[in-house]
Scaffold this motif. Sequence first.
Motif, PDB file in Angstrom:
ATOM      1  N   GLY A   1       8.147   3.002 -12.391  1.00 55.12           N
ATOM      2  CA  GLY A   1       8.567   3.608 -13.651  1.00 55.12           C
ATOM      3  C   GLY A   1       9.805   4.468 -13.543  1.00 55.12           C
ATOM      4  N   ASP A   2      10.543   4.352 -12.435  1.00 55.57           N
ATOM      5  CA  ASP A   2      11.739   5.175 -12.222  1.00 55.57           C
ATOM      6  C   ASP A   2      13.014   4.343 -12.357  1.00 55.57           C
ATOM      7  OD1 ASP A   2      10.169   7.437 -11.680  1.00 55.57           O
ATOM      8  OD2 ASP A   2       9.952   6.851  -9.574  1.00 55.57           O
ATOM      9  N   THR A   3      14.114   5.025 -12.682  1.00 50.56           N
ATOM     10  CA  THR A   3      15.411   4.362 -12.809  1.00 50.56           C
ATOM     11  C   THR A   3      16.007   4.068 -11.443  1.00 50.56           C
ATOM     12  OG1 THR A   3      15.950   5.304 -14.969  1.00 50.56           O
ATOM     13  CG2 THR A   3      17.796   4.706 -13.566  1.00 50.56           C
ATOM     14  N   VAL A   4      16.520   2.863 -11.279  1.00 49.03           N
ATOM     15  CA  VAL A   4      17.217   2.470 -10.055  1.00 49.03           C
ATOM     16  C   VAL A   4      18.615   1.977 -10.430  1.00 49.03           C
ATOM     17  CG1 VAL A   4      17.262   0.868  -8.098  1.00 49.03           C
ATOM     18  CG2 VAL A   4      15.082   1.838  -8.868  1.00 49.03           C
ATOM     19  N   ILE A   5      19.610   2.510  -9.750  1.00 56.61           N
ATOM     20  CA  ILE A   5      20.986   2.019  -9.858  1.00 56.61           C
ATOM     21  C   ILE A   5      21.303   1.349  -8.530  1.00 56.61           C
ATOM     22  CG2 ILE A   5      23.394   2.588 -10.310  1.00 56.61           C
ATOM     23  CD1 ILE A   5      21.479   3.272 -12.623  1.00 56.61           C
ATOM     24  N   SER A   6      21.600   0.054  -8.569  1.00 51.77           N
ATOM     25  CA  SER A   6      21.839  -0.639  -7.310  1.00 51.77           C
ATOM     26  C   SER A   6      22.963  -1.659  -7.444  1.00 51.77           C
ATOM     27  CB  SER A   6      20.560  -1.327  -6.809  1.00 51.77           C
ATOM     28  OG  SER A   6      20.118  -2.314  -7.717  1.00 51.77           O
ATOM     29  N   ARG A   7      23.432  -2.108  -6.283  1.00 49.77           N
ATOM     30  CA  ARG A   7      24.518  -3.084  -6.209  1.00 49.77           C
ATOM     31  C   ARG A   7      23.975  -4.405  -5.686  1.00 49.77           C
ATOM     32  NH1 ARG A   7      28.770  -2.268  -1.575  1.00 49.77           N
ATOM     33  NH2 ARG A   7      27.393  -3.767  -0.532  1.00 49.77           N
ATOM     34  N   PHE A   8      24.430  -5.496  -6.287  1.00 50.20           N
ATOM     35  CA  PHE A   8      24.162  -6.836  -5.769  1.00 50.20           C
ATOM     36  C   PHE A   8      25.495  -7.533  -5.514  1.00 50.20           C
ATOM     37  CE2 PHE A   8      20.104  -5.839  -7.633  1.00 50.20           C
ATOM     38  CZ  PHE A   8      19.174  -6.502  -6.838  1.00 50.20           C
ATOM     39  N   THR A   9      25.432  -8.640  -4.805  1.00 47.67           N
ATOM     40  CA  THR A   9      26.646  -9.359  -4.424  1.00 47.67           C
ATOM     41  C   THR A   9      26.559 -10.814  -4.872  1.00 47.67           C
ATOM     42  OG1 THR A   9      26.887  -7.929  -2.484  1.00 47.67           O
ATOM     43  CG2 THR A   9      28.178  -9.968  -2.510  1.00 47.67           C
ATOM     44  N   ARG A  10      27.635 -11.310  -5.416  1.00 49.65           N
ATOM     45  CA  ARG A  10      27.744 -12.715  -5.806  1.00 49.65           C
ATOM     46  C   ARG A  10      27.676 -13.595  -4.557  1.00 49.65           C
ATOM     47  NH1 ARG A  10      33.263 -12.916  -7.606  1.00 49.65           N
ATOM     48  NH2 ARG A  10      33.696 -13.222  -5.389  1.00 49.65           N
ATOM     49  N   SER A  11      26.958 -14.727  -4.670  1.00 46.06           N
ATOM     50  CA  SER A  11      26.921 -15.680  -3.561  1.00 46.06           C
ATOM     51  C   SER A  11      27.761 -16.914  -3.857  1.00 46.06           C
ATOM     52  CB  SER A  11      25.479 -16.080  -3.235  1.00 46.06           C
ATOM     53  OG  SER A  11      24.816 -16.567  -4.388  1.00 46.06           O
ATOM     54  N   THR A  12      27.697 -17.419  -5.100  1.00 51.95           N
ATOM     55  CA  THR A  12      28.589 -18.484  -5.552  1.00 51.95           C
ATOM     56  C   THR A  12      29.179 -18.049  -6.883  1.00 51.95           C
ATOM     57  OG1 THR A  12      26.994 -19.729  -6.898  1.00 51.95           O
ATOM     58  CG2 THR A  12      26.993 -20.153  -4.514  1.00 51.95           C
ATOM     59  N   ALA A  13      30.024 -18.873  -7.467  1.00 54.73           N
ATOM     60  CA  ALA A  13      30.642 -18.502  -8.745  1.00 54.73           C
ATOM     61  C   ALA A  13      29.603 -18.281  -9.826  1.00 54.73           C
ATOM     62  CB  ALA A  13      31.631 -19.590  -9.173  1.00 54.73           C
ATOM     63  N   ASP A  14      28.458 -18.997  -9.734  1.00 51.85           N
ATOM     64  CA  ASP A  14      27.469 -18.943 -10.797  1.00 51.85           C
ATOM     65  C   ASP A  14      26.132 -18.342 -10.386  1.00 51.85           C
ATOM     66  OD1 ASP A  14      29.230 -20.117 -12.560  1.00 51.85           O
ATOM     67  OD2 ASP A  14      28.539 -22.153 -12.160  1.00 51.85           O
ATOM     68  N   THR A  15      26.032 -17.842  -9.168  1.00 52.28           N
ATOM     69  CA  THR A  15      24.773 -17.243  -8.720  1.00 52.28           C
ATOM     70  C   THR A  15      25.042 -16.007  -7.870  1.00 52.28           C
ATOM     71  OG1 THR A  15      24.693 -18.648  -6.751  1.00 52.28           O
ATOM     72  CG2 THR A  15      23.526 -19.443  -8.725  1.00 52.28           C
ATOM     73  N   ALA A  16      24.051 -15.116  -7.873  1.00 42.36           N
ATOM     74  CA  ALA A  16      24.112 -13.914  -7.041  1.00 42.36           C
ATOM     75  C   ALA A  16      22.999 -13.967  -6.011  1.00 42.36           C
ATOM     76  CB  ALA A  16      23.972 -12.667  -7.907  1.00 42.36           C
ATOM     77  N   ASP A  17      23.155 -13.212  -4.958  1.00 44.82           N
ATOM     78  CA  ASP A  17      22.166 -13.142  -3.885  1.00 44.82           C
ATOM     79  C   ASP A  17      21.136 -12.075  -4.244  1.00 44.82           C
ATOM     80  OD1 ASP A  17      20.706 -12.896  -1.580  1.00 44.82           O
ATOM     81  OD2 ASP A  17      22.405 -12.438  -0.276  1.00 44.82           O
ATOM     82  N   SER A  18      19.927 -12.507  -4.624  1.00 48.20           N
ATOM     83  CA  SER A  18      18.886 -11.549  -5.033  1.00 48.20           C
ATOM     84  C   SER A  18      18.411 -10.683  -3.876  1.00 48.20           C
ATOM     85  CB  SER A  18      17.700 -12.295  -5.646  1.00 48.20           C
ATOM     86  OG  SER A  18      17.126 -13.198  -4.707  1.00 48.20           O
ATOM     87  N   GLY A  19      18.731 -11.076  -2.642  1.00 48.21           N
ATOM     88  CA  GLY A  19      18.348 -10.280  -1.482  1.00 48.21           C
ATOM     89  C   GLY A  19      19.425  -9.331  -1.020  1.00 48.21           C
TER      90      GLY A  19
END
Length: 465
Positions: free
Chosen positions: A107-125
């Motif tokens: 129930g808490d706010t999270v601010i995080s960064r993710f990284t693109r893996s291909t032009a149309d997808t990001a790396d969820s890990g």
Amino acid sequence: MKKITLYFMCMIYAFSFSQDIELETFATGFSSPVNVKHAGDDRLFVVERAGIIKILNANGSTNSTAFLNIDPLVINNGGEQGLLAMAFHPNYASNGFFYVNYINNSGDTVISRFTRSTADTADSGSELILMTISQPFGNHNGGDMHFGPNDGYLYISTGDGGSGGDPGNRAQNLGVLLGKMLRIDVDGTSNGNYGIPVDNPFVSNTAALDEIWAYGLRNPWKFSFDRNNGDMWIADVGQSNREEIDRVLASSSGGENYGWKCYEGNSVFDTAGCPPMNTLTFPVAEYAYGGSPFKCSITGGYRYRGTQQSSLDGLYFFADYCSDQIGVVRETSPDVFQLTFEDQFNGGFSAFAEDINGELYVVGLVSGTISRITDANLSIDDESFKSVKMYPNPSDSVLNFDATGTSIQINTITFYNILGKTIKTVTGFTDQSISISTKNMANGIYLVEISDINGNKDTRKLVVN
């Protein structure tokens, strides 16, 4: 030769200006969309509350594979929780970084960064958590994020932590991150996975948290920057009296106190222990909670700066979630603003979006629809009286009124000055296409009322210069 400029308007309250708009369906089929951003190209990225981000292409199609799916990380009990927003790093094209704001399973706010893996997808890990903010209640999470156009820092809006009336007085407390506008340097590391801009307004105040840029906000779940001048526009949801819109000049050095819970909009809420009124920043526009149709929650938008709808230029668009009304704030003179509700639609509007070209869209949480905002004026598309066209003739000082192709027969044209005084009336027509000379009209702003033979009326603004 006189220059004649025409605008469409409806006649309301002694000639106060209004704007007739339409929503053009752009894409459908989304599940509780709450935020839409572009990544510096012609695509839109649609944030769904359950924790999924989808790519919406320029032709209105949606990619079958999600750009990001972090459903397991996100609490999804409906309401004000879930995945709330995203923002692309200014150098996203080269580094592939983007940032999300979500409520986690605690129930808490999270601010995080993710990284693109291909032009149309990001790396969820690839998640890198920048900060986690404890939330005392399940509502008033704020949640929007934008990178400042002039400084490249990430701005994050947070609500007061919830319940009603800010029971912990968190919005006024500089020792907590709730009820604030935060500003951080995502490329820095002075505070773990992010840095503190050295010119943040409270960095030298040992009683305040360094991340705070401004405070005194209740639930600013949507804000934006004006792409023309860098001004920030904040829509802050009220308690049970006023819904407010704040403007922050691009020249601001931060530190503004927007007054909650001392004030709700311009109205006193609870001033016990509050700072002097003259130290607070009050909204540039507000409207009343309640009424008919019932209004209860503002959804902030953008100031239109696109090129396809020139009559909308400079208008700040917003909506009320409960009434399904879309409104605008217009600057009638320097630093003087007028708020009007324009039209009522369906959809439960949760957000607005701006594409790479500055065109605006509105997002339906309930309908799952992304619609483009367009100006409804001057088009012959049905049998309504609004299908009359008014346009300048190439010859000097002549206006053509054209309803060709409809069943409308124009009867009377009346010109008023801006104060409502009749300047000229021309009547007796039973035609679909007529011309009227404006040769002896002085330069200025006029209102032109068009009546048909059945008594239907419509009004348009005419600028002669």
